[in-house]
Design a protein around this motif. Structure first.
Motif, PDB file in Angstrom:
ATOM      1  N   THR A 188       0.605  -1.169  -0.156  1.00  0.00           N
ATOM      2  CA  THR A 188      -0.439   0.111  -0.177  1.00  0.00           C
ATOM      3  C   THR A 188       0.825   1.298  -0.429  1.00  0.00           C
ATOM      4  O   THR A 188       0.620   2.313  -0.810  1.00  0.00           O
ATOM      5  N   SER A 189       1.900   1.166   0.638  1.00  0.00           N
ATOM      6  CA  SER A 189       2.832   2.792   0.898  1.00  0.00           C
ATOM      7  C   SER A 189       2.997   2.588  -0.246  1.00  0.00           C
ATOM      8  O   SER A 189       3.612   3.615  -0.901  1.00  0.00           O
ATOM      9  N   THR A 190       4.371   1.302  -1.113  1.00  0.00           N
ATOM     10  CA  THR A 190       4.476   1.525  -2.451  1.00  0.00           C
ATOM     11  C   THR A 190       3.568   2.314  -3.485  1.00  0.00           C
ATOM     12  O   THR A 190       3.623   3.168  -4.477  1.00  0.00           O
ATOM     13  N   VAL A 191       2.439   1.612  -3.030  1.00  0.00           N
ATOM     14  CA  VAL A 191       1.187   2.270  -4.258  1.00  0.00           C
ATOM     15  C   VAL A 191       1.149   4.109  -4.563  1.00  0.00           C
ATOM     16  O   VAL A 191       0.902   4.697  -5.069  1.00  0.00           O
ATOM     17  N   VAL A 192       1.137   4.183  -2.722  1.00  0.00           N
ATOM     18  CA  VAL A 192       0.510   6.079  -2.575  1.00  0.00           C
ATOM     19  C   VAL A 192       1.981   6.614  -2.848  1.00  0.00           C
ATOM     20  O   VAL A 192       1.597   7.711  -3.502  1.00  0.00           O
ATOM     21  N   MET A 193       2.627   5.791  -2.853  1.00  0.00           N
ATOM     22  CA  MET A 193       3.599   6.820  -3.193  1.00  0.00           C
ATOM     23  C   MET A 193       4.721   6.389  -5.126  1.00  0.00           C
ATOM     24  O   MET A 193       4.457   8.094  -5.349  1.00  0.00           O
ATOM     25  N   LEU A 194       3.577   6.089  -5.294  1.00  0.00           N
ATOM     26  CA  LEU A 194       4.440   6.059  -7.246  1.00  0.00           C
ATOM     27  C   LEU A 194       3.092   7.010  -7.312  1.00  0.00           C
ATOM     28  O   LEU A 194       3.612   7.313  -8.758  1.00  0.00           O
ATOM     29  N   VAL A 195       1.593   6.728  -7.274  1.00  0.00           N
ATOM     30  CA  VAL A 195       0.700   7.618  -7.206  1.00  0.00           C
ATOM     31  C   VAL A 195       0.752   8.816  -7.009  1.00  0.00           C
ATOM     32  O   VAL A 195       1.059  10.078  -7.757  1.00  0.00           O
ATOM     33  N   THR A 196       1.862   8.807  -6.048  1.00  0.00           N
ATOM     34  CA  THR A 196       1.904  10.620  -5.488  1.00  0.00           C
ATOM     35  C   THR A 196       3.148  11.057  -6.606  1.00  0.00           C
ATOM     36  O   THR A 196       3.194  12.336  -7.265  1.00  0.00           O
ATOM     37  N   ALA A 197       3.741  10.024  -7.401  1.00  0.00           N
ATOM     38  CA  ALA A 197       5.053  10.721  -8.137  1.00  0.00           C
ATOM     39  C   ALA A 197       4.643  10.768  -9.603  1.00  0.00           C
ATOM     40  O   ALA A 197       4.608  12.075 -10.366  1.00  0.00           O
ATOM     41  N   ILE A 198       3.640  10.044  -9.449  1.00  0.00           N
ATOM     42  CA  ILE A 198       2.977  10.106 -11.165  1.00  0.00           C
ATOM     43  C   ILE A 198       2.080  11.303 -10.945  1.00  0.00           C
ATOM     44  O   ILE A 198       1.910  12.562 -12.451  1.00  0.00           O
ATOM     45  N   ARG A 199       0.978  11.638  -9.692  1.00  0.00           N
ATOM     46  CA  ARG A 199       0.365  12.980  -9.741  1.00  0.00           C
ATOM     47  C   ARG A 199       1.421  14.609  -9.372  1.00  0.00           C
ATOM     48  O   ARG A 199       0.171  15.564 -10.017  1.00  0.00           O
ATOM     49  N   SER A 200       2.693  13.986  -9.096  1.00  0.00           N
ATOM     50  CA  SER A 200       3.311  15.058  -8.497  1.00  0.00           C
ATOM     51  C   SER A 200       3.580  15.661 -10.259  1.00  0.00           C
ATOM     52  O   SER A 200       3.882  15.452 -10.596  1.00  0.00           O
ATOM     53  N   LYS A 201       3.744  17.749  -9.867  1.00  0.00           N
ATOM     54  CA  LYS A 201       4.418  18.197 -11.064  1.00  0.00           C
ATOM     55  C   LYS A 201       4.908  19.430 -10.664  1.00  0.00           C
ATOM     56  O   LYS A 201       5.622  20.077 -11.516  1.00  0.00           O
TER      57      LYS A 201
END
Length: 199
Positions: free
Chosen positions: A45-58
């Motif tokens: 879960t933490s991996t997915v959260v950080m990955l989505v954060t990276a994808i959505r981060s501008k």
């Protein structure tokens, strides 16, 4: 678009609440298998959260979140290998093992994430920052040596590669402490969010 943002917000709140619930109940799990499975779910879960954060981060911190997610995934793979050894094949995990490879590999990925997240203060660093971080790290080494490092160096029941593997973990943790303190000292003007994240 507004409804989509609302759904995303509620979805991430649900993920956060589930992760917090698992982390809270983790010490009360009845069996080691269920506890290890819960830890795997929490790690993934933490991996997915950080990955989505990276994808959505501008922002320019996007690469840092990719490194953090890669590090978390590496630790997740290490936990998965240990679970396979312990609870599926009922074997003693050798030292070193494939799990150790994933664990150790996760450290430099995390270091790279820290560098990208907090490294913009690197131009303002001085030798005094290094000295301050070194003094605190040496103090931590003095505390860890009798319990986590010294016993392995004097053990005759473990081969040299196993000793190196077991000693590498506290040394990598000390390196993490060193870099974290160095970033804190050098980045005295860090905003509160970054300070909390670094801690």
């Amino acid at each position: 678009p507004y409804l989509g943002r609302v759904r995303h917000t509620y979805a991430w709140r649900l993920v956060f609440i589930c992760g917090l619930l698992i982390a809270t109940l983790l010490p009360f799990w009845r069996t080691s298998l269920s506890q290890e499975l819960a830890e795997l779910v929490l790690g993934l879960t933490s991996t997915v959260v950080m990955l989505v954060t990276a994808i959505r981060s501008k922002t320019h911190h996007q690469a840092a979140w990719y490194w953090f997610s890669a590090s978390a995934f590496s630790f997740f793979l290490g936990d998965t290998v240990r679970l396979i050894y312990d609870d599926i094949f009922h074997l003693t995990v050798p030292s070193p093992s494939i799990a150790d490879f994933f664990y150790v590999f996760g450290y430099p990925l995390f270091f790279l994430g820290m560098k990208r997240m907090f490294g913009e203060h690197g131009r303002n660093r001085s030798y005094s920052d290094v000295i301050d971080a070194g003094i605190i790290t040496l103090g931590a080494l003095a505390v860890l040596w009798p319990t986590l490092i010294g016993p392995y160096l004097g053990s005759s029941g473990i081969d040299s590669l196993g000793v190196l593997t077991n000693v590498l973990y506290p040394l990598m943790d000390l390196a993490l402490v060193f870099f974290a303190i160095r970033f804190v000292v050098a980045g005295r003007s860090l905003n509160p969010v970054k300070s909390l994240l670094l801690i």
